[in-house]
Motif scaffolding. Structure first.
Motif, PDB file in Angstrom:
ATOM      1  N   TRP A 273       0.831  -1.200   0.000  1.00  0.00           N
ATOM      2  CA  TRP A 273       0.000   0.000   0.000  1.00  0.00           C
ATOM      3  C   TRP A 273       0.869   1.255   0.000  1.00  0.00           C
ATOM      4  N   VAL A 274       1.908   1.265   0.815  1.00  0.00           N
ATOM      5  CA  VAL A 274       2.815   2.420   0.869  1.00  0.00           C
ATOM      6  C   VAL A 274       3.550   2.560  -0.463  1.00  0.00           C
ATOM      7  N   ALA A 275       3.916   1.460  -1.076  1.00  0.00           N
ATOM      8  CA  ALA A 275       4.684   1.498  -2.328  1.00  0.00           C
ATOM      9  C   ALA A 275       3.873   2.044  -3.498  1.00  0.00           C
ATOM     10  N   ARG A 276       2.564   1.958  -3.421  1.00  0.00           N
ATOM     11  CA  ARG A 276       1.716   2.383  -4.546  1.00  0.00           C
ATOM     12  C   ARG A 276       1.683   3.891  -4.751  1.00  0.00           C
ATOM     13  N   ALA A 277       1.837   4.669  -3.676  1.00  0.00           N
ATOM     14  CA  ALA A 277       1.767   6.132  -3.774  1.00  0.00           C
ATOM     15  C   ALA A 277       2.405   6.739  -2.533  1.00  0.00           C
ATOM     16  N   PRO A 278       2.929   7.950  -2.661  1.00  0.00           N
ATOM     17  CA  PRO A 278       3.462   8.604  -1.465  1.00  0.00           C
ATOM     18  C   PRO A 278       2.378   8.717  -0.395  1.00  0.00           C
ATOM     19  N   ARG A 279       2.721   8.390   0.826  1.00  0.00           N
ATOM     20  CA  ARG A 279       1.754   8.414   1.934  1.00  0.00           C
ATOM     21  C   ARG A 279       2.264   9.337   3.029  1.00  0.00           C
ATOM     22  N   SER A 280       1.450  10.316   3.376  1.00  0.00           N
ATOM     23  CA  SER A 280       1.845  11.176   4.486  1.00  0.00           C
ATOM     24  C   SER A 280       1.762  10.371   5.776  1.00  0.00           C
ATOM     25  N   HIS A 281       2.546  10.785   6.744  1.00  0.00           N
ATOM     26  CA  HIS A 281       2.530  10.116   8.044  1.00  0.00           C
ATOM     27  C   HIS A 281       1.119  10.132   8.615  1.00  0.00           C
ATOM     28  N   ALA A 282       0.432  11.262   8.485  1.00  0.00           N
ATOM     29  CA  ALA A 282      -0.942  11.381   8.993  1.00  0.00           C
ATOM     30  C   ALA A 282      -1.882  10.385   8.306  1.00  0.00           C
ATOM     31  N   GLU A 283      -1.734  10.211   6.987  1.00  0.00           N
ATOM     32  CA  GLU A 283      -2.570   9.260   6.261  1.00  0.00           C
ATOM     33  C   GLU A 283      -2.305   7.827   6.739  1.00  0.00           C
ATOM     34  N   VAL A 284      -1.048   7.498   6.961  1.00  0.00           N
ATOM     35  CA  VAL A 284      -0.697   6.159   7.434  1.00  0.00           C
ATOM     36  C   VAL A 284      -1.330   5.901   8.798  1.00  0.00           C
ATOM     37  N   ILE A 285      -1.181   6.869   9.700  1.00  0.00           N
ATOM     38  CA  ILE A 285      -1.731   6.703  11.044  1.00  0.00           C
ATOM     39  C   ILE A 285      -3.249   6.579  10.984  1.00  0.00           C
ATOM     40  N   GLU A 286      -3.891   7.410  10.185  1.00  0.00           N
ATOM     41  CA  GLU A 286      -5.361   7.385  10.078  1.00  0.00           C
ATOM     42  C   GLU A 286      -5.857   6.077   9.460  1.00  0.00           C
ATOM     43  N   THR A 287      -5.214   5.643   8.395  1.00  0.00           N
ATOM     44  CA  THR A 287      -5.675   4.469   7.660  1.00  0.00           C
ATOM     45  C   THR A 287      -5.390   3.169   8.396  1.00  0.00           C
ATOM     46  N   TRP A 288      -4.246   3.081   9.055  1.00  0.00           N
ATOM     47  CA  TRP A 288      -3.832   1.837   9.692  1.00  0.00           C
ATOM     48  C   TRP A 288      -3.988   1.883  11.210  1.00  0.00           C
ATOM     49  N   ARG A 289      -4.812   2.785  11.711  1.00  0.00           N
ATOM     50  CA  ARG A 289      -5.054   2.888  13.152  1.00  0.00           C
ATOM     51  C   ARG A 289      -5.808   1.652  13.644  1.00  0.00           C
ATOM     52  N   THR A 290      -5.465   1.234  14.840  1.00  0.00           N
ATOM     53  CA  THR A 290      -6.153   0.109  15.460  1.00  0.00           C
ATOM     54  C   THR A 290      -6.154   0.310  16.967  1.00  0.00           C
ATOM     55  N   SER A 291      -7.162  -0.235  17.597  1.00  0.00           N
ATOM     56  CA  SER A 291      -7.209  -0.156  19.058  1.00  0.00           C
ATOM     57  C   SER A 291      -6.648  -1.427  19.696  1.00  0.00           C
ATOM     58  N   CYS A 292      -6.236  -2.351  18.847  1.00  0.00           N
ATOM     59  CA  CYS A 292      -5.712  -3.615  19.351  1.00  0.00           C
ATOM     60  C   CYS A 292      -4.196  -3.504  19.545  1.00  0.00           C
ATOM     61  N   PRO A 293      -3.717  -3.626  20.776  1.00  0.00           N
ATOM     62  CA  PRO A 293      -2.270  -3.503  21.003  1.00  0.00           C
ATOM     63  C   PRO A 293      -1.460  -4.636  20.379  1.00  0.00           C
ATOM     64  N   ARG A 294      -2.122  -5.706  19.978  1.00  0.00           N
ATOM     65  CA  ARG A 294      -1.404  -6.824  19.350  1.00  0.00           C
ATOM     66  C   ARG A 294      -1.331  -6.699  17.835  1.00  0.00           C
ATOM     67  N   LEU A 295      -2.042  -5.742  17.263  1.00  0.00           N
ATOM     68  CA  LEU A 295      -2.042  -5.548  15.818  1.00  0.00           C
ATOM     69  C   LEU A 295      -1.190  -4.315  15.508  1.00  0.00           C
ATOM     70  N   THR A 296       0.084  -4.552  15.295  1.00  0.00           N
ATOM     71  CA  THR A 296       1.052  -3.461  15.143  1.00  0.00           C
ATOM     72  C   THR A 296       1.695  -3.482  13.756  1.00  0.00           C
ATOM     73  N   VAL A 297       0.880  -3.584  12.728  1.00  0.00           N
ATOM     74  CA  VAL A 297       1.376  -3.755  11.367  1.00  0.00           C
ATOM     75  C   VAL A 297       2.344  -2.649  10.970  1.00  0.00           C
ATOM     76  N   TRP A 298       1.943  -1.412  11.167  1.00  0.00           N
ATOM     77  CA  TRP A 298       2.774  -0.289  10.725  1.00  0.00           C
ATOM     78  C   TRP A 298       4.074  -0.250  11.515  1.00  0.00           C
ATOM     79  N   GLU A 299       4.006  -0.469  12.818  1.00  0.00           N
ATOM     80  CA  GLU A 299       5.208  -0.476  13.639  1.00  0.00           C
ATOM     81  C   GLU A 299       6.120  -1.651  13.290  1.00  0.00           C
ATOM     82  N   ASP A 300       5.512  -2.809  13.033  1.00  0.00           N
ATOM     83  CA  ASP A 300       6.294  -3.983  12.648  1.00  0.00           C
ATOM     84  C   ASP A 300       7.055  -3.736  11.349  1.00  0.00           C
TER      85      ASP A 300
END
Length: 79
Positions: free
Chosen positions: A15-42
């Motif tokens: 998803w990131v490779a397809r187009a430039p992504r602002s940090h804000a867009e990444v945080i908004e799109t990949w936000r989760t309330s699950c502490p075990r789902l850390t895709v962006w951080e991983d």
């Protein structure tokens, strides 16, 4: 070569490779309330993506060389 990366990490890097992504867009799109789902951080911890400041535009998330290689190795070559 078999790729064993988490499928969600692969999806994120692709998803990131397809187009430039602002940090804000990444945080908004990949936000989760699950502490075990850390895709962006991983993906960042594994060196597949990195934050980069672009003068006059702000903070962006970019695919690294390692992330691009991960996509190629997994058959998810992007543009």
């Amino acid at each position: 070569m078999a790729v064993t990366a988490d499928p969600l990490v692969l999806d994120f890097v692709e998803w990131v490779a397809r187009a430039p992504r602002s940090h804000a867009e990444v945080i908004e799109t990949w936000r989760t309330s699950c502490p075990r789902l850390t895709v962006w951080e991983d993906a960042a911890d594994l060196g597949y993506v990195a934050r980069e400041a672009i003068a006059g535009r702000g903070l962006f998330v970019m695919v690294t060389d390692a992330g691009a290689q991960l996509l190629r190795d997994s058959g998810r070559v992007v543009g």
